[in-house]
Design a protein around this motif. Structure first.
Motif, PDB file in Angstrom:
ATOM      1  N   UNK A 186       0.841  -1.164   0.000  1.00 40.97           N
ATOM      2  CA  UNK A 186       0.000   0.000   0.000  1.00 40.97           C
ATOM      3  C   UNK A 186       0.896   1.240   0.000  1.00 40.97           C
ATOM      4  N   UNK A 187       0.516   2.204  -0.812  1.00 37.59           N
ATOM      5  CA  UNK A 187       1.298   3.427  -0.887  1.00 37.59           C
ATOM      6  C   UNK A 187       0.870   4.400   0.187  1.00 37.59           C
ATOM      7  N   UNK A 188       1.788   5.254   0.572  1.00 40.60           N
ATOM      8  CA  UNK A 188       1.465   6.270   1.558  1.00 40.60           C
ATOM      9  C   UNK A 188       1.011   7.551   0.857  1.00 40.60           C
ATOM     10  N   UNK A 189       0.477   8.451   1.614  1.00 42.41           N
ATOM     11  CA  UNK A 189       0.038   9.739   1.087  1.00 42.41           C
ATOM     12  C   UNK A 189       1.270  10.533   0.670  1.00 42.41           C
ATOM     13  N   UNK A 190       1.173  11.187  -0.476  1.00 42.36           N
ATOM     14  CA  UNK A 190       2.304  11.962  -0.982  1.00 42.36           C
ATOM     15  C   UNK A 190       2.609  13.129  -0.057  1.00 42.36           C
ATOM     16  N   UNK A 191       3.883  13.484   0.031  1.00 39.70           N
ATOM     17  CA  UNK A 191       4.286  14.627   0.846  1.00 39.70           C
ATOM     18  C   UNK A 191       3.837  15.920   0.182  1.00 39.70           C
ATOM     19  N   UNK A 192       3.517  16.898   0.999  1.00 38.16           N
ATOM     20  CA  UNK A 192       3.149  18.209   0.466  1.00 38.16           C
ATOM     21  C   UNK A 192       4.369  18.841  -0.184  1.00 38.16           C
ATOM     22  N   UNK A 193       4.094  19.635  -1.203  1.00 35.59           N
ATOM     23  CA  UNK A 193       5.188  20.298  -1.892  1.00 35.59           C
ATOM     24  C   UNK A 193       4.822  21.758  -2.138  1.00 35.59           C
ATOM     25  N   UNK A 194       5.818  22.588  -2.239  1.00 36.84           N
ATOM     26  CA  UNK A 194       5.571  24.002  -2.498  1.00 36.84           C
ATOM     27  C   UNK A 194       5.670  24.318  -3.989  1.00 36.84           C
ATOM     28  N   UNK A 195       5.972  23.308  -4.807  1.00 38.24           N
ATOM     29  CA  UNK A 195       6.059  23.512  -6.244  1.00 38.24           C
ATOM     30  C   UNK A 195       4.674  23.774  -6.831  1.00 38.24           C
ATOM     31  N   UNK A 196       4.616  24.658  -7.777  1.00 37.44           N
ATOM     32  CA  UNK A 196       3.365  24.945  -8.471  1.00 37.44           C
ATOM     33  C   UNK A 196       3.160  23.847  -9.520  1.00 37.44           C
ATOM     34  N   UNK A 197       1.981  23.219  -9.554  1.00 39.10           N
ATOM     35  CA  UNK A 197       1.765  22.147 -10.524  1.00 39.10           C
ATOM     36  C   UNK A 197       1.803  22.683 -11.961  1.00 39.10           C
ATOM     37  N   UNK A 198       2.306  21.871 -12.854  1.00 42.22           N
ATOM     38  CA  UNK A 198       2.356  22.256 -14.264  1.00 42.22           C
ATOM     39  C   UNK A 198       0.947  22.169 -14.853  1.00 42.22           C
ATOM     40  N   UNK A 199       0.698  22.813 -15.988  1.00 42.39           N
ATOM     41  CA  UNK A 199      -0.617  22.694 -16.632  1.00 42.39           C
ATOM     42  C   UNK A 199      -0.987  21.247 -16.949  1.00 42.39           C
ATOM     43  N   UNK A 200      -0.010  20.452 -17.339  1.00 40.65           N
ATOM     44  CA  UNK A 200      -0.288  19.045 -17.632  1.00 40.65           C
ATOM     45  C   UNK A 200      -0.694  18.286 -16.368  1.00 40.65           C
ATOM     46  N   UNK A 201      -0.056  18.586 -15.243  1.00 43.47           N
ATOM     47  CA  UNK A 201      -0.414  17.948 -13.970  1.00 43.47           C
ATOM     48  C   UNK A 201      -1.831  18.358 -13.557  1.00 43.47           C
ATOM     49  N   UNK A 202      -2.157  19.616 -13.708  1.00 49.33           N
ATOM     50  CA  UNK A 202      -3.504  20.086 -13.373  1.00 49.33           C
ATOM     51  C   UNK A 202      -4.553  19.394 -14.233  1.00 49.33           C
ATOM     52  N   UNK A 203      -4.271  19.247 -15.526  1.00 42.90           N
ATOM     53  CA  UNK A 203      -5.207  18.588 -16.433  1.00 42.90           C
ATOM     54  C   UNK A 203      -5.403  17.123 -16.044  1.00 42.90           C
ATOM     55  N   UNK A 204      -4.322  16.441 -15.711  1.00 42.72           N
ATOM     56  CA  UNK A 204      -4.404  15.032 -15.318  1.00 42.72           C
ATOM     57  C   UNK A 204      -5.176  14.879 -14.014  1.00 42.72           C
ATOM     58  N   UNK A 205      -4.926  15.750 -13.065  1.00 39.42           N
ATOM     59  CA  UNK A 205      -5.648  15.693 -11.780  1.00 39.42           C
ATOM     60  C   UNK A 205      -7.137  15.923 -11.977  1.00 39.42           C
ATOM     61  N   UNK A 206      -7.504  16.865 -12.825  1.00 39.05           N
ATOM     62  CA  UNK A 206      -8.916  17.159 -13.071  1.00 39.05           C
ATOM     63  C   UNK A 206      -9.591  15.981 -13.770  1.00 39.05           C
ATOM     64  N   UNK A 207      -8.893  15.386 -14.702  1.00 39.29           N
ATOM     65  CA  UNK A 207      -9.428  14.223 -15.414  1.00 39.29           C
ATOM     66  C   UNK A 207      -9.690  13.079 -14.425  1.00 39.29           C
ATOM     67  N   UNK A 208      -8.739  12.814 -13.552  1.00 38.11           N
ATOM     68  CA  UNK A 208      -8.879  11.763 -12.554  1.00 38.11           C
ATOM     69  C   UNK A 208      -9.997  12.095 -11.564  1.00 38.11           C
ATOM     70  N   UNK A 209     -10.084  13.351 -11.133  1.00 39.14           N
ATOM     71  CA  UNK A 209     -11.128  13.775 -10.199  1.00 39.14           C
ATOM     72  C   UNK A 209     -12.515  13.556 -10.791  1.00 39.14           C
ATOM     73  N   UNK A 210     -12.700  13.947 -12.052  1.00 41.48           N
ATOM     74  CA  UNK A 210     -13.987  13.771 -12.708  1.00 41.48           C
ATOM     75  C   UNK A 210     -14.358  12.294 -12.814  1.00 41.48           C
TER      76      UNK A 210
END
Length: 96
Positions: A1-25
């Motif tokens: 089982x994987x653990x929860x990802x660590x928080x990061x201060x990096x701003x997500x890239x547009x591609x990361x945002x698109x992938x996250x939204x696709x997965x969320x939907x």
């Protein structure tokens, strides 16, 4: 089982945002049918969880371009030994 990802201060890239939204939907849509999928994909639960079994048959259910994603009309909602219903049309009413 994987653990929860660590928080990061990096701003997500547009591609990361698109992938996250696709997965969320996809997750939001599928979560409404967990009980239904528990029945319709029960032949596959020895290999996967109910949600993962449903996902394995519908890798391309999200269509469109970010941020205007939508659930593609052709969706597998069952997999098993019984024949399908030809011409079946399912609709989800989002009006409240």
């Amino acid at each position: 089982m994987r653990s929860v990802a660590k928080s990061t201060s990096k701003v997500p890239t547009p591609k990361q945002l698109a992938t996250r939204e696709r997965f969320r939907l996809m997750q939001k849509w599928r979560s409404q049918f967990t009980g239904f999928f528990a029945t319709t994909f029960k032949n596959h639960t020895h290999e996967h969880s109910v949600q993962n079994a449903a996902q394995a048959f519908d890798t391309g259910i999200v269509a469109g371009e970010y941020p205007a994603y939508y659930i593609y009309a052709s969706k597998v909602v069952s997999n098993g030994a019984l024949p399908g219903l030809p011409g079946l049309i399912m609709q989800h009413n989002t009006a409240k």
